[in-house]
Design a protein around this motif. Structure first.
Motif, mmCIF file in Angstrom:
data_model
loop_
_atom_site.group_PDB
_atom_site.id
_atom_site.type_symbol
_atom_site.label_atom_id
_atom_site.label_comp_id
_atom_site.label_asym_id
_atom_site.label_seq_id
_atom_site.Cartn_x
_atom_site.Cartn_y
_atom_site.Cartn_z
ATOM 1 N N VAL A 93 8.872 55.633 -16.819
ATOM 2 C CA VAL A 93 9.169 56.482 -15.673
ATOM 3 C C VAL A 93 9.857 55.648 -14.600
ATOM 4 C CG1 VAL A 93 8.170 57.971 -13.890
ATOM 5 C CG2 VAL A 93 7.156 57.900 -16.179
ATOM 6 N N GLU A 94 10.797 56.250 -13.909
ATOM 7 C CA GLU A 94 11.463 55.540 -12.829
ATOM 8 C C GLU A 94 10.498 55.341 -11.657
ATOM 9 O OE1 GLU A 94 15.008 57.464 -11.644
ATOM 10 O OE2 GLU A 94 16.037 57.155 -13.563
ATOM 11 N N PHE A 95 10.760 54.310 -10.892
ATOM 12 C CA PHE A 95 9.899 54.002 -9.751
ATOM 13 C C PHE A 95 10.731 53.324 -8.674
ATOM 14 C CE2 PHE A 95 9.774 50.486 -12.756
ATOM 15 C CZ PHE A 95 10.063 49.392 -11.951
ATOM 16 N N GLU A 96 10.142 53.248 -7.492
ATOM 17 C CA GLU A 96 10.786 52.586 -6.363
ATOM 18 C C GLU A 96 9.941 51.388 -5.941
ATOM 19 O OE1 GLU A 96 11.923 53.459 -1.659
ATOM 20 O OE2 GLU A 96 10.897 54.983 -2.888
ATOM 21 N N VAL A 97 10.560 50.242 -5.820
ATOM 22 C CA VAL A 97 9.860 49.053 -5.347
ATOM 23 C C VAL A 97 9.761 49.139 -3.822
ATOM 24 C CG1 VAL A 97 9.833 46.530 -5.247
ATOM 25 C CG2 VAL A 97 10.740 47.697 -7.266
ATOM 26 N N VAL A 98 8.545 49.049 -3.288
ATOM 27 C CA VAL A 98 8.339 49.260 -1.856
ATOM 28 C C VAL A 98 7.845 47.999 -1.149
ATOM 29 C CG1 VAL A 98 7.941 51.733 -2.064
ATOM 30 C CG2 VAL A 98 6.020 50.154 -2.323
ATOM 31 N N SER A 99 7.999 46.856 -1.779
ATOM 32 C CA SER A 99 7.575 45.609 -1.141
ATOM 33 C C SER A 99 8.409 44.453 -1.660
ATOM 34 C CB SER A 99 6.091 45.337 -1.422
ATOM 35 O OG SER A 99 5.916 44.864 -2.753
ATOM 36 N N GLN A 100 8.222 43.305 -1.061
ATOM 37 C CA GLN A 100 8.822 42.084 -1.567
ATOM 38 C C GLN A 100 8.019 41.575 -2.772
ATOM 39 O OE1 GLN A 100 11.653 40.689 -0.319
ATOM 40 N NE2 GLN A 100 11.803 42.369 1.143
ATOM 41 N N GLU A 101 8.636 40.737 -3.572
ATOM 42 C CA GLU A 101 7.920 40.062 -4.658
ATOM 43 C C GLU A 101 7.118 38.909 -4.053
ATOM 44 O OE1 GLU A 101 7.717 40.618 -7.915
ATOM 45 O OE2 GLU A 101 9.188 42.235 -8.137
ATOM 46 N N LEU A 102 5.819 38.969 -4.220
ATOM 47 C CA LEU A 102 4.950 37.937 -3.668
ATOM 48 C C LEU A 102 4.406 37.064 -4.787
ATOM 49 C CD1 LEU A 102 2.887 40.022 -1.081
ATOM 50 C CD2 LEU A 102 4.962 38.702 -0.691
ATOM 51 N N SER A 103 4.249 35.802 -4.497
ATOM 52 C CA SER A 103 3.687 34.887 -5.491
ATOM 53 C C SER A 103 2.168 34.988 -5.474
ATOM 54 C CB SER A 103 4.120 33.448 -5.202
ATOM 55 O OG SER A 103 3.667 33.056 -3.919
#
Length: 253
Positions: free
Chosen positions: A73-83
């Motif tokens: 399913v498609e999705f939207e990334v709503v944050s930065q990539e965090l380590s």
């Protein structure tokens, strides 16, 4: 309140580490990704867990190769990539179409060109609507990444303005172990008092009774101790001595 949000924090941490375990096991037990054996391992590990809802393999450019469930399913990334401290994986929040609560996406690099990502419900309690009563009656609940990206916000965030609300709210917070997730809850003192009104009344009555009993006991103890004041009072009432008034005159006049 603290116990309740500690449970939510443990839930969030467990979901991330379950995702890492599922991905690592599938990659380690298969000679190549996207093979039937690889996908079967993914599905088996997901069935034994609680949080992972989908696992997908894609190129670093985002081109999909395969997934565990089928029909990504498609999705939207709503944050930065965090380590994640001490680990090679990264963590981000994504929002599925029609969903009100974000999910976690945990990403692990397979090689320079491919990556594998697991999508998890970070809190079964929230998504299933089974939050503890202490949190349901709270003035505000906020779940966020440590970079202040909000994931869940219920209530007015101004509640946490300590300068204007000092003394009005009970505030508790918790971190999800070593993963960058923070949970904060604010509960008004009025709501807290209402929950314990009956207990408060019982304690007040018990304190009054106990104070009266102690006072009565101390008076009895003092009378039995034959203190001079009590002896004088007893002598006067029994007629053993007669007090008289002796006037004092100023002889110089």
């Amino acid at each position: 309140i603290q116990r309740s949000i500690n449970g939510l924090a443990e839930d969030a941490q467990a979901s991330i580490y379950e995702a890492i375990e599922v991905m690592s096991a599938a990659v380690a037990e298969s000679n190549s990704v996207c093979t039937p054996n690889f996908l079967n391992t993914l599905r088996s590990k997901m069935q034994m867990g609680l949080y992972v809802r989908q696992v997908a393999v894609e190129s670093v450019q985002g081109v999909p190769y395969c997934d565990a469930v089928g029909g990504m399913v498609e999705f939207e990334v709503v944050s930065q990539e965090l380590s994640i401290p001490g680990r090679p994986e990264t963590l981000a929040a994504i929002l599925m179409p029609g969903a009100n609560v974000p999910m976690f996406r945990i990403t692990q690099m397979i090689d320079r060109n491919r990556r594998i990502s697991a999508f998890v419900n970070f809190s079964q309690i929230i998504t299933a609507g089974r939050m503890p009563s202490e949190i349901r009656t709270a003035s505000m609940l906020r779940i966020s990444f440590t970079d202040d990206t909000e994931l869940v916000l219920i209530g007015d965030p101004a509640t946490f303005d300590v300068s204007s609300n000092e003394g009005k709210y009970l505030i508790a917070n918790a971190f999800a172990g070593d993963v960058p997730v923070r949970i904060e809850v604010a509960l008004s003192f009025e709501t807290a008092r209402a929950r314990y009104a009956d207990i408060y009344l019982v304690l007040i009555l018990a304190a009054c009774l106990l104070s009266g009993a102690i006072l009565f006991f101390m008076l009895q103890l003092a009378r039995k101790a034959r203190l001079p004041n009590f002896d004088l009072e007893h002598a006067i009432t029994s007629g053993a001595i007669r007090p008289y008034y002796q006037p004092v005159r100023d002889r110089k006049r």
